[in-house]
Write an enzyme that holds these catalytic residues in place. Structure first.
Site, mmCIF file in Angstrom:
data_model
loop_
_atom_site.group_PDB
_atom_site.id
_atom_site.type_symbol
_atom_site.label_atom_id
_atom_site.label_comp_id
_atom_site.label_asym_id
_atom_site.label_seq_id
_atom_site.Cartn_x
_atom_site.Cartn_y
_atom_site.Cartn_z
ATOM 1 N N CYS A 109 0.715 -1.181 0.072
ATOM 2 C CA CYS A 109 -0.029 -0.159 -0.008
ATOM 3 C C CYS A 109 0.974 1.240 0.020
ATOM 4 C CB CYS A 109 -0.856 0.019 1.131
ATOM 5 S SG CYS A 109 -2.169 -1.469 1.433
ATOM 6 N N HIS A 136 1.236 5.004 -1.717
ATOM 7 C CA HIS A 136 0.621 6.155 -0.899
ATOM 8 C C HIS A 136 1.478 6.754 -0.227
ATOM 9 C CE1 HIS A 136 -3.240 5.276 -2.872
ATOM 10 N NE2 HIS A 136 -3.208 4.140 -2.732
ATOM 11 N N ARG A 191 -12.392 0.341 -1.765
ATOM 12 C CA ARG A 191 -11.356 1.032 -2.131
ATOM 13 C C ARG A 191 -10.164 -0.238 -1.656
ATOM 14 N NH1 ARG A 191 -8.130 4.270 -5.420
ATOM 15 N NH2 ARG A 191 -8.055 2.108 -5.651
ATOM 16 N N CYS A 226 -7.784 -1.674 -4.502
ATOM 17 C CA CYS A 226 -6.388 -1.584 -4.327
ATOM 18 C C CYS A 226 -5.361 -2.691 -4.420
ATOM 19 C CB CYS A 226 -5.950 -0.740 -3.257
ATOM 20 S SG CYS A 226 -5.681 0.936 -3.031
#
Lengths: 175, 103, 285
Positions: free
Chosen positions: C199, C203, C242, C246
């Site tokens: 992740c 991000h 979401r 992802c």
């Protein structure tokens, strides 16, 4: 107008379009959930207000080339004008929703049109502008790919244009 | 079922600015569903605004207008508290209309 | 416009490794407060032009062109319909006459910033979405699908009533709470999938950059905008949607929606966003 004329109008349209019309007549205050309360208040004004699909410029919307769409819609060739202002992003955040607005300082405007050259059907939207309505419109369009966007303004019987290229990229792992 | 139409109309002096949003799929006819079948075109063709018995704005739309379409325009001659009648009809003959108040 | 995917892993040299190493320590050295400071410092020092409260606006805090389009669309957003639906659902009593409001502090209005919380009874992280389904089941209603529109609409309305309120996530003095936090953090920084991305690859390492063609959102404040209306989806989606999308985008196998690990990730990310304002429901390309 009464119930009879309302249903007659509906039947006429069914006949004209050769398909079943499902009219959803219901009321609600803007942005609210007030719902059906209002439907009882002015039911017949609603029938009179029904948007009339017979005026929709079908031939122009069916053209697959930008030049043909403009020719069929206006029968004239547009001339570029710096008095037509087209606002569109350089790069669309998503081709599904591209905010585009058109305004002009030209006088006696009778319509505004937006064409997306590379779309399968280039004519995107056509707005007749009656007297008393400002020569300005904002809307959100779909764009299949990177394309020239053309704003057309009908003023004093002539067609003026402005154009801009909008880059369209497609989705991936964003947000 | 709530209305498909949301409207904001604000009178500012002699000009009224109108924004409207309509709940509609605006299917272009070029998109496939999860099974790979094309979703047939389904889009609003005409959206009309009436004030005091007069059409003040008409939108003729094709399939290139975005889902849940939005439009903004301005017109003269209305006052706060006046009714604005909004209606649409799509290519399948479905329609909706609403009466909203100018603020 | 097509840029190289995730330019230079060498960029990954700032605070992130410190955060990573924290997960490698023994449980007694977990220090959420220190993590929080390092996380905040990393983002604010890397993006000096982004006001702190603007991180919650994701890619729109990083790209002027996107921001302009967002502001134009947000003036009358397409998610208005989902919001109205959520409000109506929220205010409609269950068959037993009770409402969602009866299950929440302050009748459920303006409480989004307190979720998720660690439930010391069950020993698990409870997200707003889970709390809503618990409420439904306690009142004899079937739970909603965590990935579908009903849950998205309901959480959208609850977020909307909480806009501007600041995340206030607490980690109680309970080893299980710390363990949940740590598991969430670890999941967030662990690489997975065919693309071998974590992740954090998107991000933390590369917010404001492009993955394929989209502008990536910063992890700081990313949960404040949930649920989100995505133009790509043409609708409102839950935080579960979401997370799962992802995972799919990096070709990893998603967990099941509101899996304990996803809840732990949300717990970690929300704690990292403490003090930032709720901006949901958000909109994203």
């Amino acid at each position: 107008m009464n119930n009879n004329s309302m249903s007659k109008q509906t039947n006429l349209r069914r006949a004209r379009r050769g398909q079943t019309r499902r009219t959803i007549v219901q009321g609600a205050l803007a942005g609210g959930l007030a719902g059906l309360g209002l439907a009882g208040a002015a039911p017949f004004s609603r029938a009179r207000a029904a948007a009339d699909a017979s005026k929709w410029p079908k031939d122009a919307f069916s053209q697959k080339k930008q030049a043909d769409a403009i020719r069929v819609l206006y029968g004239k060739t547009p001339e570029p004008s710096d008095k037509v202002s087209l606002e569109a992003p350089e790069i669309a955040e998503n081709g599904a929703v591209v905010p585009i607005s058109v305004s002009t300082t030209l006088p006696d405007v009778t319509s505004i049109t937006i064409v997306v050259s590379e779309n399968p059907f280039p004519l995107a939207a056509n707005y007749p502008i009656p007297a008393g309505t400002s020569a300005m419109v904002a809307n959100r369009l779909k764009m299949a790919k990177t394309s020239k966007v053309i704003a057309l303004v009908e003023s004093g019987g002539k067609i003026f244009s402005a154009s801009k290229e909008v880059k369209v990229t497609v989705g991936g792992c964003g947000g | 079922m709530a209305s498909t139409i949301r409207m904001r109309a604000i009178a500012n002096g002699e000009t009224t600015e109108v924004q409207a949003l309509v709940q509609h799929p605006m299917d272009s006819g070029f998109v496939k569903d999860s099974k790979g079948n094309l979703i047939p075109p389904h889009y609003i063709e005409v959206l009309e605004f009436q004030h005091a018995g007069k059409t003040v704005f008409t939108a003729f739309w094709g399939p290139a207008v975005a889902k849940d379409p939005y439009v903004k325009f301005s017109f003269k001659g209305a006052q706060k508290g006046d009714d604005l009648i909004i209606s649409w009809v799509d290519n399948k003959g479905q329609s909706d209309s609403v009466v909203g108040k100018i603020q | 416009m097509r840029r190289a995917v995730l330019l230079g892993l060498a960029m990954f040299t700032l605070a992130a490794p410190q955060i990573l190493t924290a997960t490698c320590h023994a449980a007694d050295s977990i220090n959420p407060q220190a993590d929080f400071k390092a996380f905040r410092k990393y983002f604010t020092e890397r993006f000096t032009n982004v006001p702190l409260n603007d991180f919650v606006n994701g890619p729109y805090s990083m790209d002027a062109g996107l921001r302009k389009q967002w502001l134009e669309i947000d003036a009358f957003p397409p998610y208005q319909f989902a919001l109205d639906k959520g409000k109506e659902m929220f205010n409609t009593p269950f068959k037993n006459g009770k409402t969602y409001g009866d299950c929440f502090p302050n009748k459920g209005i303006g409480v989004r910033q307190d979720y998720p919380y660690f439930d010391t009874k069950s020993g698990e992280v409870i997200t707003l979405d889970v709390a809503l389904n618990q409420c439904r089941e306690a009142n004899g209603e079937k739970p909603f699908d965590y990935s579908k529109d009903d849950m998205a609409a309901l959480t959208a309305y609850m977020a909307y009533t909480s806009r501007g309120k600041r995340f206030d996530i607490k980690i109680p003095d309970d080893p299980r709470a710390l363990a949940a936090y740590e598991k969430g953090e670890e999941y967030f920084y662990t690489r997975r999938g065919q693309l071998n991305f974590s992740c954090a690859s998107c991000h933390v390492q590369n917010p404001g950059g492009h993955l394929r063609t989209e502008v990536l959102a910063p992890a700081l404040g990313i949960v404040a905008a949930m649920p989100i209306y995505r133009s790509e989806w043409g609708g409102m989606g839950t935080i579960s949607r979401r997370f799962t999308s992802c995972n799919s985008q990096v070709r990893a196998t998603p967990l099941k929606p509101e899996d304990e690990l996803y809840r732990d990730v949300e717990y970690y990310l929300s704690y990292m966003s403490n003090g930032l304002p709720i901006s949901g429901p958000g909109a994203r390309p």
